[in-house]
Design a protein around this motif. Structure first.
Motif, short mmCIF file in Angstrom:
data_model
loop_
_atom_site.label_atom_id
_atom_site.label_comp_id
_atom_site.label_asym_id
_atom_site.label_seq_id
_atom_site.Cartn_x
_atom_site.Cartn_y
_atom_site.Cartn_z
N VAL A 63 -27.30 66.13 -6.99
CA VAL A 63 -27.55 66.79 -8.28
C VAL A 63 -29.05 66.95 -8.49
N GLN A 64 -29.82 65.93 -8.16
CA GLN A 64 -31.28 66.02 -8.27
C GLN A 64 -31.82 67.16 -7.41
N LYS A 65 -31.31 67.29 -6.18
CA LYS A 65 -31.77 68.34 -5.28
C LYS A 65 -31.35 69.73 -5.77
N VAL A 66 -30.17 69.81 -6.38
CA VAL A 66 -29.72 71.08 -6.97
C VAL A 66 -30.67 71.48 -8.09
N GLU A 67 -31.07 70.54 -8.91
CA GLU A 67 -31.98 70.83 -10.03
C GLU A 67 -33.35 71.30 -9.53
N ILE A 68 -33.80 70.75 -8.43
CA ILE A 68 -35.07 71.21 -7.84
C ILE A 68 -34.91 72.64 -7.32
N ALA A 69 -33.80 72.91 -6.62
CA ALA A 69 -33.53 74.26 -6.11
C ALA A 69 -33.41 75.27 -7.26
N GLN A 70 -32.86 74.83 -8.37
CA GLN A 70 -32.68 75.69 -9.54
C GLN A 70 -34.03 76.22 -10.06
N LYS A 71 -35.08 75.45 -9.91
CA LYS A 71 -36.40 75.89 -10.38
C LYS A 71 -36.86 77.14 -9.63
N THR A 72 -36.47 77.26 -8.36
CA THR A 72 -36.81 78.45 -7.57
C THR A 72 -35.78 79.55 -7.76
N LEU A 73 -34.50 79.19 -7.67
CA LEU A 73 -33.44 80.20 -7.70
C LEU A 73 -33.20 80.81 -9.08
N LYS A 74 -33.44 80.02 -10.13
CA LYS A 74 -33.26 80.49 -11.51
C LYS A 74 -31.86 81.06 -11.76
N ARG A 75 -30.85 80.41 -11.19
CA ARG A 75 -29.46 80.82 -11.43
C ARG A 75 -28.91 79.99 -12.58
N LYS A 76 -28.24 80.66 -13.50
CA LYS A 76 -27.83 80.00 -14.74
C LYS A 76 -26.48 79.30 -14.68
N THR A 77 -25.50 79.88 -14.05
CA THR A 77 -24.15 79.33 -14.10
C THR A 77 -23.83 78.51 -12.85
N PHE A 78 -24.43 77.35 -12.77
CA PHE A 78 -24.20 76.51 -11.59
C PHE A 78 -23.49 75.20 -11.92
N HIS A 79 -23.46 74.80 -13.18
CA HIS A 79 -22.89 73.50 -13.55
C HIS A 79 -21.41 73.37 -13.20
N LYS A 80 -20.66 74.46 -13.31
CA LYS A 80 -19.22 74.37 -13.03
C LYS A 80 -18.94 74.18 -11.53
N HIS A 81 -19.92 74.40 -10.69
CA HIS A 81 -19.77 74.24 -9.24
C HIS A 81 -20.59 73.06 -8.71
N LEU A 82 -20.98 72.18 -9.58
CA LEU A 82 -21.89 71.09 -9.20
C LEU A 82 -21.32 70.19 -8.11
N ASN A 83 -19.99 69.99 -8.08
CA ASN A 83 -19.42 69.14 -7.03
C ASN A 83 -19.65 69.76 -5.64
N LEU A 84 -19.56 71.09 -5.54
CA LEU A 84 -19.80 71.77 -4.26
C LEU A 84 -21.29 71.83 -3.94
N LEU A 85 -22.09 72.18 -4.94
CA LEU A 85 -23.52 72.32 -4.71
C LEU A 85 -24.18 70.99 -4.37
N SER A 86 -23.73 69.93 -5.02
CA SER A 86 -24.29 68.61 -4.76
C SER A 86 -23.94 68.14 -3.36
N ARG A 87 -22.71 68.40 -2.90
CA ARG A 87 -22.33 68.00 -1.54
C ARG A 87 -23.11 68.77 -0.48
N ASN A 88 -23.65 69.96 -0.87
CA ASN A 88 -24.49 70.71 0.07
C ASN A 88 -25.70 69.89 0.51
N TRP A 89 -26.17 69.02 -0.37
CA TRP A 89 -27.33 68.20 -0.03
C TRP A 89 -27.04 67.32 1.18
#
Length: 192
Positions: A63-89
Motif C-alpha cells: 500500500v505504501q508503494k502504491v501511494e508513492i506510485a500514485q504521486k507520479t501516475l495521478k490516477r484517482k480510482t485506485f482504492h477499490k483495486h488496492l488488494n491487486l495493486l498492493s500485491r504488485n509490490w
C-alpha cells in the motif's frame, strides 16, 4: 539433468497469476523449467497452481508503494483495486528485471503503462529496477531510460539475465504479446 537445466530451475518468475500475460509468462516459463511465484492477496479468483498468498505486513508495505506510485501516475480510482495493486509490490520487490506486455501511454503529462500493469511498472521505476515493456499496439519492445525518464525502442528483443524477474502484463493479451513472451524465453534460454 544437465547443468544448464539445473541453472534454469533456479530462475524464478514473479507474477500475479491473472488471466492474460501473467498466465502466459507462467505457462511458457514452465516449458523452460522456470519456477513461477504468483502472488495473491485475499481473493477467491486466483487460480494459479503457483499461488503465493502475501501476508498482511506485505500488503501494508505494498500500500505504501502504491501511494508513492500514485504521486507520479495521478490516477484517482485506485482504492477499490488496492488488494491487486498492493500485491504488485511483491512481484517488483522480488525481481531484478521486469518484463511486461501491455501498452505505453501518456497520461497527466507522464509516459507510463496502461492499466494495473502501469502501477507495477511505476513501482519498478520508483525503485530503479531494469524495466522492459512490449507494447502490443506498437508491436515492439521498449526499455525505461533513467537518464531520459522515458521509454526507448529496443532494436532487438531483451533477454532474461537475472535469476529473479517479473513477468506481468495486460489481461487482454494479443497474439503478438504471446509471441513476444515466447521469443523472450527462447532468446533467454536458447531453446531450439
Amino acid at each position: 539433468m544437465d547443468n544448464k537445466n539445473k541453472q534454469q530451475k533456479q530462475i524464478i518468475c514473479h507474477s500475479g497469476g491473472a488471466i492474460g500475460a501473467d498466465t502466459f509468462f507462467e505457462a511458457i516459463g514452465e516449458l523452460y523449467g522456470v519456477k513461477t511465484m504468483a502472488y495473491s492477496y485475499k481473493t477467491p479468483y486466483h487460480k494459479s497452481k503457483n499461488k503465493v498468498e502475501i501476508s498482511e505486513l506485505d500488503f501494508l508495505k505494498g500500500v505504501q508503494k502504491v501511494e508513492i506510485a500514485q504521486k507520479t501516475l495521478k490516477r484517482k480510482t485506485f482504492h477499490k483495486h488496492l488488494n491487486l495493486l498492493s500485491r504488485n509490490w511483491q512481484q517488483i520487490k522480488n525481481a531484478k528485471q521486469i518484463f511486461a506486455v501491455s501498452k505505453i501511454i501518456f497520461k497527466s503529462g507522464v509516459e507510463c503503462v496502461s492499466g494495473g500493469t502501469g502501477w507495477a511498472i511505476q513501482m519498478a521505476i520508483d525503485t530503479k529496477k531494469e524495466v522492459f515493456v512490449f507494447d502490443q499496439e506498437q508491436n515492439t519492445w521498449f526499455k525505461w531510460s533513467y537518464t531520459k525518464a522515458k521509454f526507448y525502442t529496443l532494436k532487438t528483443a531483451p533477454k532474461i539475465t537475472k535469476r529473479d524477474f517479473a513477468g506481468i502484463g495486460a489481461r487482454k493479451i494479443k497474439q503478438n504479446g504471446i509471441r513476444a513472451i515466447e521469443e523472450l524465453y527462447k532468446l533467454s534460454f536458447n531453446k531450439q
